[in-house]
Motif scaffolding. Structure first.
Motif, PDB file in Angstrom:
ATOM      1  N   PRO A 164      53.840 148.850  21.993  1.00 16.62           N
ATOM      2  CA  PRO A 164      54.871 148.779  23.048  1.00 16.62           C
ATOM      3  C   PRO A 164      54.562 149.655  24.258  1.00 16.62           C
ATOM      4  O   PRO A 164      54.899 149.281  25.377  1.00 16.62           O
ATOM      5  CB  PRO A 164      56.145 149.241  22.320  1.00 16.62           C
ATOM      6  N   LEU A 165      53.947 150.821  24.038  1.00 20.60           N
ATOM      7  CA  LEU A 165      53.642 151.682  25.187  1.00 20.60           C
ATOM      8  C   LEU A 165      52.632 151.018  26.100  1.00 20.60           C
ATOM      9  O   LEU A 165      52.766 151.040  27.338  1.00 20.60           O
ATOM     10  CB  LEU A 165      53.098 153.028  24.685  1.00 20.60           C
ATOM     11  N   LEU A 166      51.631 150.398  25.512  1.00 18.37           N
ATOM     12  CA  LEU A 166      50.639 149.676  26.305  1.00 18.37           C
ATOM     13  C   LEU A 166      51.303 148.528  27.054  1.00 18.37           C
ATOM     14  O   LEU A 166      51.034 148.301  28.233  1.00 18.37           O
ATOM     15  CB  LEU A 166      49.535 149.167  25.380  1.00 18.37           C
ATOM     16  N   ARG A 167      52.182 147.797  26.375  1.00 16.10           N
ATOM     17  CA  ARG A 167      52.866 146.662  27.000  1.00 16.10           C
ATOM     18  C   ARG A 167      53.736 147.118  28.173  1.00 16.10           C
ATOM     19  O   ARG A 167      53.707 146.531  29.252  1.00 16.10           O
ATOM     20  CB  ARG A 167      53.728 145.953  25.965  1.00 16.10           C
ATOM     21  N   ASN A 168      54.490 148.183  27.984  1.00 15.08           N
ATOM     22  CA  ASN A 168      55.413 148.632  29.023  1.00 15.08           C
ATOM     23  C   ASN A 168      54.684 149.174  30.246  1.00 15.08           C
ATOM     24  O   ASN A 168      55.097 148.936  31.385  1.00 15.08           O
ATOM     25  CB  ASN A 168      56.361 149.696  28.461  1.00 15.08           C
ATOM     26  N   THR A 169      53.603 149.921  30.024  1.00 14.72           N
ATOM     27  CA  THR A 169      52.851 150.424  31.182  1.00 14.72           C
ATOM     28  C   THR A 169      52.159 149.279  31.920  1.00 14.72           C
ATOM     29  O   THR A 169      52.035 149.307  33.149  1.00 14.72           O
ATOM     30  CB  THR A 169      51.813 151.458  30.737  1.00 14.72           C
TER      31      THR A 169
END
Length: 367
Positions: A164-169
């Motif tokens: 999710p962190l990769l997706r959100n950034t």
């Protein structure tokens, strides 16, 4: 294929096979070697390496986001006061250089971060197995379901759901980075298009040469000649109170054609002086200055995008992306023989924009 002929000792010709015949070649087959064996990456076998690669991609996307923010800090946060056209004004030039630096770095980091981040993500985290699939038409419901399953598989393989962190950034950088360019669209034209409705031209204003400021007599304009002219009243302005802005709107190209070659529409019969015509130099595409005049064809050419206007036909567009004809400046001769304007332009100068039609109607009503 060619065959070489030879002679036996008894004089009978014999065939030699220096080149393989087509029949022999068709019988020879090469086995398909297939795809090379897959070599797993460190991120495929080591979860710590995969996590590290994910953090690196996230960092690159964050750099892209920060670059976009840096651009807006420079664009909106740095105020350039004073006259930055004056090279002797150190404070204005200092702020202008700082603004350009922040905007340039911001765009660079925004594009660098998102570009390198996606490439690094693909090379280190996305599946890298080689595969071959036959194309086929998606027609039946089964095929559509299969296509949907393939798309879901692709999304799953990217790891975007479980990271999710990769997706959100990624989402943040993809949204913000293009907005840095959209912001610059604000500077492609005036914030208020109505400023293009009026220029320094008015009743009785003399036409003067650019840049000498010398008034022009009708007798000075010979057949086939062309002049870049300005309103004489422009000399009353300075850089501080809008000289460059008014010059950009008011600049005119003056030409003399054979009156018999002019096609004049109703209501414009007295806008020229014995074949002397004046038209705005501001291209109606994106506002570049028109400076190329072809005497034989009476064509005016914009050097930016090759929009071409026919001076003999009221500067209508004959080629290129310009949206409408160049506005004509009505002119006459004063008592001393000098060329003067009868009025301002009867329509807004410059490129077309969403409010142009409204302003044309307003100016027609005023006239």
């Amino acid at each position: 294929m060619r065959q070489h002929m030879g002679n036996h000792s008894d004089g009978v010709k014999a065939h030699t096979s220096a080149v393989v015949t087509s029949q022999e070649a068709s019988q020879e087959r090469f086995p398909d070697p297939g795809l090379p064996p897959h070599a797993p990456r460190l991120t495929d076998v080591d979860s710590k390496k995969a996590k590290g690669a994910e953090r690196q991609v996230v960092l690159l996307f964050v750099i892209s986001i920060l670059g976009s923010l840096l651009f807006w800090v420079g664009y909106f946060g740095i105020e350039v006061s004073g006259n930055f056209y004056d090279v002797m004004n150190p404070e204005a030039n200092k702020m202008l250089r700082l603004q350009n630096l922040l905007m340039g770095l911001g765009v660079a980091f925004a594009m660098f971060g998102i570009g390198i981040g996606i490439v690094h993500w693909a090379r280190s985290l996305m599946p890298d197995h080689e595969m071959v699939e036959e194309r086929h038409a998606v027609t039946s419901e089964e095929d559509r379901a299969e296509a949907q399953e393939i798309m879901e598989t692709i999304i799953e393989e990217t790891g975007i759901k479980r990271r999710p962190l990769l997706r959100n950034t990624l989402i943040g950088s993809v949204i913000l980075a293009p907005l840095t360019f959209v912001t610059l669209f604000r500077d492609l034209g005036p914030a208020d298009p109505s400023v293009l409705k009026y220029t320094m031209w008015d009743e009785g204003v003399r036409l003067v040469r650019d840049p000498s400021g010398t008034p022009i007599k009708a007798a000075d304009v010979t057949l086939g000649s062309a002049y870049h002219v300005l309103p004489e009243t422009l000399s009353t302005l300075t850089h501080e109170n809008g000289y460059l802005e008014e010059k950009a709107k008011s600049v005119v190209l003056l030409m003399r054609l054979d009156p018999s070659e002019l096609n004049v529409s109703e209501g414009r019969e007295d806008w020229n002086v014995d074949g002397i015509i004046a038209y705005s130099k501001v291209c109606t595409h994106v506002g570049c200055p028109i400076a190329l005049y072809e005497q034989r064809t009476h064509h005016l050419l914009c050097p930016c995008h090759q929009s071409t206007f026919d001076a003999a036909n009221e500067c209508e567009v004959v080629f290129g992306p310009a949206g409408h004809a160049l506005p004509q400046l009505p002119i006459r001769v004063d008592s001393e023989g000098y060329l003067v304007s009868q009025s301002d332009f009867h329509e807004p100068v410059g490129p077309g924009y969403w409010e142009r039609a409204k302003h044309v109607k307003e100016m027609a009503g005023e006239a």
